[in-house]
Design a protein around this motif. Sequence first.
Motif, PDB file in Angstrom:
ATOM      1  N   GLU A  36      -9.192  -2.635 -27.400  1.00 56.37           N
ATOM      2  CA  GLU A  36      -7.724  -2.392 -27.157  1.00 56.37           C
ATOM      3  C   GLU A  36      -7.552  -1.571 -26.192  1.00 56.37           C
ATOM      4  OE1 GLU A  36      -5.168  -2.726 -30.375  1.00 56.37           O
ATOM      5  OE2 GLU A  36      -6.797  -3.711 -31.986  1.00 56.37           O
ATOM      6  N   SER A  37      -7.160  -2.588 -24.831  1.00 55.13           N
ATOM      7  CA  SER A  37      -7.034  -1.144 -23.273  1.00 55.13           C
ATOM      8  C   SER A  37      -5.113  -0.587 -23.538  1.00 55.13           C
ATOM      9  CB  SER A  37      -6.591  -2.301 -22.509  1.00 55.13           C
ATOM     10  OG  SER A  37      -5.644  -2.921 -21.932  1.00 55.13           O
ATOM     11  N   PRO A  38      -4.576   0.029 -23.626  1.00 57.07           N
ATOM     12  CA  PRO A  38      -3.220   0.352 -23.901  1.00 57.07           C
ATOM     13  C   PRO A  38      -1.508  -0.233 -23.241  1.00 57.07           C
ATOM     14  CG  PRO A  38      -4.569   2.660 -23.035  1.00 57.07           C
ATOM     15  CD  PRO A  38      -5.231   0.983 -22.509  1.00 57.07           C
ATOM     16  N   THR A  39      -2.715  -1.146 -22.644  1.00 54.88           N
ATOM     17  CA  THR A  39      -1.562  -2.611 -21.605  1.00 54.88           C
ATOM     18  C   THR A  39      -0.868  -3.695 -23.214  1.00 54.88           C
ATOM     19  OG1 THR A  39      -3.310  -3.531 -20.871  1.00 54.88           O
ATOM     20  CG2 THR A  39      -2.233  -1.850 -19.486  1.00 54.88           C
ATOM     21  N   GLY A  40      -2.395  -3.502 -24.087  1.00 59.84           N
ATOM     22  CA  GLY A  40      -2.057  -4.024 -25.163  1.00 59.84           C
ATOM     23  C   GLY A  40      -3.449  -5.240 -24.895  1.00 59.84           C
ATOM     24  N   SER A  41      -4.175  -5.993 -24.094  1.00 58.80           N
ATOM     25  CA  SER A  41      -4.700  -6.462 -24.219  1.00 58.80           C
ATOM     26  C   SER A  41      -5.629  -6.014 -25.106  1.00 58.80           C
ATOM     27  CB  SER A  41      -5.303  -6.832 -22.468  1.00 58.80           C
ATOM     28  OG  SER A  41      -6.034  -5.747 -22.395  1.00 58.80           O
ATOM     29  N   THR A  42      -6.792  -7.371 -25.497  1.00 62.71           N
ATOM     30  CA  THR A  42      -7.755  -7.124 -26.031  1.00 62.71           C
ATOM     31  C   THR A  42      -9.198  -7.800 -25.673  1.00 62.71           C
ATOM     32  OG1 THR A  42      -6.359  -7.039 -28.469  1.00 62.71           O
ATOM     33  CG2 THR A  42      -8.690  -7.712 -28.550  1.00 62.71           C
ATOM     34  N   VAL A  57     -36.849 -16.803 -29.811  1.00 64.92           N
ATOM     35  CA  VAL A  57     -35.483 -15.755 -29.673  1.00 64.92           C
ATOM     36  C   VAL A  57     -34.889 -16.351 -29.040  1.00 64.92           C
ATOM     37  CG1 VAL A  57     -35.279 -13.573 -30.227  1.00 64.92           C
ATOM     38  CG2 VAL A  57     -37.069 -14.090 -30.798  1.00 64.92           C
ATOM     39  N   GLU A  58     -33.606 -16.218 -29.242  1.00 63.34           N
ATOM     40  CA  GLU A  58     -32.305 -16.443 -28.671  1.00 63.34           C
ATOM     41  C   GLU A  58     -31.132 -15.265 -28.855  1.00 63.34           C
ATOM     42  OE1 GLU A  58     -29.795 -19.751 -28.493  1.00 63.34           O
ATOM     43  OE2 GLU A  58     -30.686 -20.796 -26.730  1.00 63.34           O
ATOM     44  N   LYS A  59     -31.060 -15.263 -27.019  1.00 62.79           N
ATOM     45  CA  LYS A  59     -30.273 -14.141 -27.608  1.00 62.79           C
ATOM     46  C   LYS A  59     -28.514 -14.633 -26.915  1.00 62.79           C
ATOM     47  CE  LYS A  59     -28.713  -9.179 -26.778  1.00 62.79           C
ATOM     48  NZ  LYS A  59     -28.606  -7.718 -25.805  1.00 62.79           N
ATOM     49  N   LYS A  60     -27.857 -14.788 -27.509  1.00 67.03           N
ATOM     50  CA  LYS A  60     -26.411 -15.116 -27.150  1.00 67.03           C
ATOM     51  C   LYS A  60     -25.068 -14.213 -27.207  1.00 67.03           C
ATOM     52  CE  LYS A  60     -23.592 -19.367 -27.466  1.00 67.03           C
ATOM     53  NZ  LYS A  60     -23.590 -20.495 -28.402  1.00 67.03           N
ATOM     54  N   THR A  61     -24.449 -13.783 -25.740  1.00 65.72           N
ATOM     55  CA  THR A  61     -23.282 -13.248 -25.537  1.00 65.72           C
ATOM     56  C   THR A  61     -22.002 -13.504 -25.083  1.00 65.72           C
ATOM     57  OG1 THR A  61     -24.717 -11.535 -25.272  1.00 65.72           O
ATOM     58  CG2 THR A  61     -22.281 -10.854 -24.738  1.00 65.72           C
ATOM     59  N   GLU A  62     -20.839 -13.564 -25.951  1.00 64.97           N
ATOM     60  CA  GLU A  62     -19.535 -14.306 -25.470  1.00 64.97           C
ATOM     61  C   GLU A  62     -18.684 -13.292 -25.460  1.00 64.97           C
ATOM     62  OE1 GLU A  62     -18.468 -17.483 -28.071  1.00 64.97           O
ATOM     63  OE2 GLU A  62     -20.315 -18.179 -28.559  1.00 64.97           O
ATOM     64  N   THR A  63     -17.803 -13.428 -24.217  1.00 65.90           N
ATOM     65  CA  THR A  63     -17.202 -12.463 -24.639  1.00 65.90           C
ATOM     66  C   THR A  63     -15.647 -13.075 -24.278  1.00 65.90           C
ATOM     67  OG1 THR A  63     -18.260 -11.050 -22.906  1.00 65.90           O
ATOM     68  CG2 THR A  63     -16.263 -10.244 -22.611  1.00 65.90           C
ATOM     69  N   THR A  64     -14.335 -12.739 -25.037  1.00 66.13           N
ATOM     70  CA  THR A  64     -13.046 -13.019 -24.654  1.00 66.13           C
ATOM     71  C   THR A  64     -11.937 -12.240 -24.225  1.00 66.13           C
ATOM     72  OG1 THR A  64     -13.193 -13.169 -26.094  1.00 66.13           O
ATOM     73  CG2 THR A  64     -13.677 -15.486 -25.938  1.00 66.13           C
ATOM     74  N   LYS A  65     -10.956 -12.653 -24.419  1.00 70.12           N
ATOM     75  CA  LYS A  65     -10.108 -11.514 -23.428  1.00 70.12           C
ATOM     76  C   LYS A  65      -8.392 -12.000 -23.193  1.00 70.12           C
ATOM     77  CE  LYS A  65      -9.994  -8.157 -19.794  1.00 70.12           C
ATOM     78  NZ  LYS A  65     -10.029  -7.439 -18.739  1.00 70.12           N
ATOM     79  N   THR A  66      -7.775 -11.423 -23.937  1.00 68.64           N
ATOM     80  CA  THR A  66      -6.180 -11.665 -24.833  1.00 68.64           C
ATOM     81  C   THR A  66      -5.875 -11.058 -23.366  1.00 68.64           C
ATOM     82  OG1 THR A  66      -7.297 -12.534 -27.030  1.00 68.64           O
ATOM     83  CG2 THR A  66      -5.591 -12.259 -26.541  1.00 68.64           C
ATOM     84  N   PRO A  67      -4.883 -11.687 -23.015  1.00 67.56           N
ATOM     85  CA  PRO A  67      -3.566 -10.509 -22.636  1.00 67.56           C
ATOM     86  C   PRO A  67      -3.020 -10.118 -23.237  1.00 67.56           C
ATOM     87  CG  PRO A  67      -3.359 -13.167 -21.567  1.00 67.56           C
ATOM     88  CD  PRO A  67      -4.595 -12.843 -22.846  1.00 67.56           C
TER      89      PRO A  67
END
Length: 67
Positions: A36-42, A57-67
């Motif tokens: 969590e950032s100080p501006t409230g985004s996650t 072997v499979e490596k999977k990375t998912e990144t999501t950002k919520t404003p």
Amino acid sequence: MLRKMMTTLFLSAAFVGVPSLGGCDRTVSHEKTVTESPTGSTKVKEETVTKKSDGSVEKKTETTKTP
């Protein structure tokens, strides 16, 4: 009669190994990081490592950002 029995035996033996070929993937590790950032985004980052039935072997990375 002997031919019919041999054919049945051969086909039965051929199908015995079929279920073992279509195995499921197995999750080796799963890591979830939430920042969590100080501006409230996650920001959520998920890393999953799976081992497939063929041994790879499979490596999977998912990144999501919520404003």
